[in-house]
Design a protein around this motif. Sequence first.
Motif, PDB file in Angstrom:
ATOM      1  N   PRO A  54      -1.710 -14.091 -11.380  1.00 10.91           N
ATOM      2  CA  PRO A  54      -0.392 -13.450 -11.381  1.00 10.91           C
ATOM      3  C   PRO A  54       0.277 -13.549 -10.021  1.00 10.91           C
ATOM      4  N   VAL A  55       1.585 -13.438 -10.034  1.00 11.27           N
ATOM      5  CA  VAL A  55       2.346 -13.368  -8.796  1.00 11.27           C
ATOM      6  C   VAL A  55       2.360 -11.923  -8.309  1.00 11.27           C
ATOM      7  N   GLN A  56       2.440 -11.001  -9.270  1.00  8.49           N
ATOM      8  CA  GLN A  56       2.581  -9.591  -8.946  1.00  8.49           C
ATOM      9  C   GLN A  56       1.850  -8.754  -9.991  1.00  8.49           C
ATOM     10  N   ILE A  57       1.242  -7.664  -9.530  1.00  7.69           N
ATOM     11  CA  ILE A  57       0.628  -6.678 -10.423  1.00  7.69           C
ATOM     12  C   ILE A  57       1.337  -5.354 -10.163  1.00  7.69           C
ATOM     13  N   ILE A  58       1.823  -4.753 -11.237  1.00  9.51           N
ATOM     14  CA  ILE A  58       2.509  -3.466 -11.134  1.00  9.51           C
ATOM     15  C   ILE A  58       1.641  -2.429 -11.827  1.00  9.51           C
ATOM     16  N   ALA A  59       1.324  -1.357 -11.123  1.00  9.11           N
ATOM     17  CA  ALA A  59       0.461  -0.314 -11.687  1.00  9.11           C
ATOM     18  C   ALA A  59       0.719   1.001 -10.967  1.00  9.11           C
ATOM     19  N   ASP A  60       0.208   2.077 -11.556  1.00 13.86           N
ATOM     20  CA  ASP A  60       0.289   3.362 -10.874  1.00 13.86           C
ATOM     21  C   ASP A  60      -0.785   3.394  -9.780  1.00 13.86           C
ATOM     22  N   HIS A  61      -0.861   4.474  -9.081  1.00 10.88           N
ATOM     23  CA  HIS A  61      -1.837   4.589  -8.000  1.00 10.88           C
ATOM     24  C   HIS A  61      -3.081   5.351  -8.446  1.00 10.88           C
ATOM     25  N   GLY A  62      -3.457   5.198  -9.725  1.00 19.84           N
ATOM     26  CA  GLY A  62      -4.712   5.780 -10.177  1.00 19.84           C
ATOM     27  C   GLY A  62      -5.843   5.164  -9.354  1.00 19.84           C
ATOM     28  N   SER A  63      -6.729   5.987  -8.849  1.00 16.55           N
ATOM     29  CA  SER A  63      -7.722   5.502  -7.880  1.00 16.55           C
ATOM     30  C   SER A  63      -8.584   4.364  -8.420  1.00 16.55           C
ATOM     31  N   ASP A  64      -8.997   4.425  -9.681  1.00 14.94           N
ATOM     32  CA  ASP A  64      -9.845   3.364 -10.233  1.00 14.94           C
ATOM     33  C   ASP A  64      -9.071   2.053 -10.379  1.00 14.94           C
ATOM     34  N   ILE A  73      -7.307  -8.513  -5.124  1.00 16.71           N
ATOM     35  CA  ILE A  73      -6.416  -9.122  -4.130  1.00 16.71           C
ATOM     36  C   ILE A  73      -7.207  -9.703  -2.955  1.00 16.71           C
ATOM     37  N   GLN A  74      -8.394  -9.179  -2.713  1.00 17.59           N
ATOM     38  CA  GLN A  74      -9.236  -9.785  -1.672  1.00 17.59           C
ATOM     39  C   GLN A  74      -9.569 -11.230  -2.041  1.00 17.59           C
ATOM     40  N   LYS A  75      -9.718 -11.502  -3.325  1.00 14.56           N
ATOM     41  CA  LYS A  75     -10.001 -12.863  -3.804  1.00 14.56           C
ATOM     42  C   LYS A  75      -8.717 -13.688  -3.947  1.00 14.56           C
ATOM     43  N   TYR A  76      -7.611 -13.013  -4.247  1.00 12.08           N
ATOM     44  CA  TYR A  76      -6.323 -13.675  -4.484  1.00 12.08           C
ATOM     45  C   TYR A  76      -5.265 -13.012  -3.599  1.00 12.08           C
ATOM     46  N   PRO A  77      -5.273 -13.298  -2.300  1.00 11.76           N
ATOM     47  CA  PRO A  77      -4.420 -12.566  -1.350  1.00 11.76           C
ATOM     48  C   PRO A  77      -2.917 -12.782  -1.515  1.00 11.76           C
ATOM     49  N   ASP A  78      -2.505 -13.790  -2.267  1.00  4.46           N
ATOM     50  CA  ASP A  78      -1.067 -14.011  -2.453  1.00  4.46           C
ATOM     51  C   ASP A  78      -0.459 -13.090  -3.515  1.00  4.46           C
ATOM     52  N   VAL A  79      -1.305 -12.390  -4.260  1.00  2.85           N
ATOM     53  CA  VAL A  79      -0.818 -11.487  -5.310  1.00  2.85           C
ATOM     54  C   VAL A  79      -0.221 -10.235  -4.658  1.00  2.85           C
ATOM     55  N   VAL A  80       0.938  -9.836  -5.141  1.00  2.00           N
ATOM     56  CA  VAL A  80       1.627  -8.646  -4.632  1.00  2.00           C
ATOM     57  C   VAL A  80       1.290  -7.468  -5.545  1.00  2.00           C
ATOM     58  N   TYR A  81       0.835  -6.373  -4.948  1.00  2.00           N
ATOM     59  CA  TYR A  81       0.562  -5.140  -5.706  1.00  2.00           C
ATOM     60  C   TYR A  81       1.734  -4.198  -5.482  1.00  2.00           C
ATOM     61  N   THR A  82       2.411  -3.819  -6.580  1.00  2.00           N
ATOM     62  CA  THR A  82       3.596  -2.977  -6.515  1.00  2.00           C
ATOM     63  C   THR A  82       3.353  -1.677  -7.259  1.00  2.00           C
ATOM     64  N   TYR A  83       3.732  -0.606  -6.639  1.00  2.00           N
ATOM     65  CA  TYR A  83       3.627   0.712  -7.255  1.00  2.00           C
ATOM     66  C   TYR A  83       4.679   0.814  -8.360  1.00  2.00           C
ATOM     67  N   ASP A  84       4.249   1.202  -9.540  1.00  4.97           N
ATOM     68  CA  ASP A  84       5.113   1.356 -10.702  1.00  4.97           C
ATOM     69  C   ASP A  84       6.258   2.312 -10.383  1.00  4.97           C
ATOM     70  N   VAL A  85       7.480   1.858 -10.573  1.00  8.56           N
ATOM     71  CA  VAL A  85       8.649   2.638 -10.199  1.00  8.56           C
ATOM     72  C   VAL A  85       8.748   3.958 -10.969  1.00  8.56           C
ATOM     73  N   THR A  86       8.323   3.986 -12.219  1.00  6.53           N
ATOM     74  CA  THR A  86       8.419   5.246 -12.971  1.00  6.53           C
ATOM     75  C   THR A  86       7.486   6.298 -12.392  1.00  6.53           C
ATOM     76  N   HIS A  87       6.308   5.879 -11.956  1.00  6.79           N
ATOM     77  CA  HIS A  87       5.391   6.825 -11.316  1.00  6.79           C
ATOM     78  C   HIS A  87       5.944   7.265  -9.958  1.00  6.79           C
ATOM     79  N   ALA A  88       6.483   6.316  -9.221  1.00  8.19           N
ATOM     80  CA  ALA A  88       7.056   6.649  -7.913  1.00  8.19           C
ATOM     81  C   ALA A  88       8.202   7.647  -8.066  1.00  8.19           C
TER      82      ALA A  88
END
Length: 164
Positions: A54-64, A73-88
């Motif tokens: 993926p280019v980007q993963i969008i998820a909430d900040h659930g710890s698991d 992302i350690q294996k695929y460092p180009d992937v962007v992790y974005t905090y889900d806007v509805t949760h934010a």
Amino acid sequence: MGVSQQYLESEVFPSKRGLKHHDVQVLALEIMDSTRGELIEQKLCELTTKVGCPVQIIADHGSDIEKGIKLYIQKYPDVVYTYDVTHAMALLLKHELANSEKYQSFIQKCNQCRHQLQQTELAFISPPSQRSQCRYFNVEKLINWAEKLLKCPIETLLKISRNF
């Protein structure tokens, strides 16, 4: 859930709109006994094998989930992790409204109204119920209900007020 970059560029971006339900497809669905970060990372790696990175993963900040994404992302460092806007946004609303006396009073009155109207001929006009887990996700539903109530004919409001 996911959407291909090609689809985004050919269908979504030219229409200058956000994603809609029909734009995305289910990439994987798992029933898991545990959602430890290592298992989430494993599932993401399996998915990468099936559909690509993926280019980007969008998820909430659930710890698991967050731990699993960070391991991935350690294996695929180009992937962007974005905090889900509805949760934010829900967290921002919680920060603003949790200590607001006006808002808390509004919620209390909505609950009283719902309890008094249930099982009556006016139950259809009850405010939407609020789940404790998602109450700041659903502020809009309550506000919309209140606005509709304020716009309804005075005769209806008088009938409601006689029931209290």
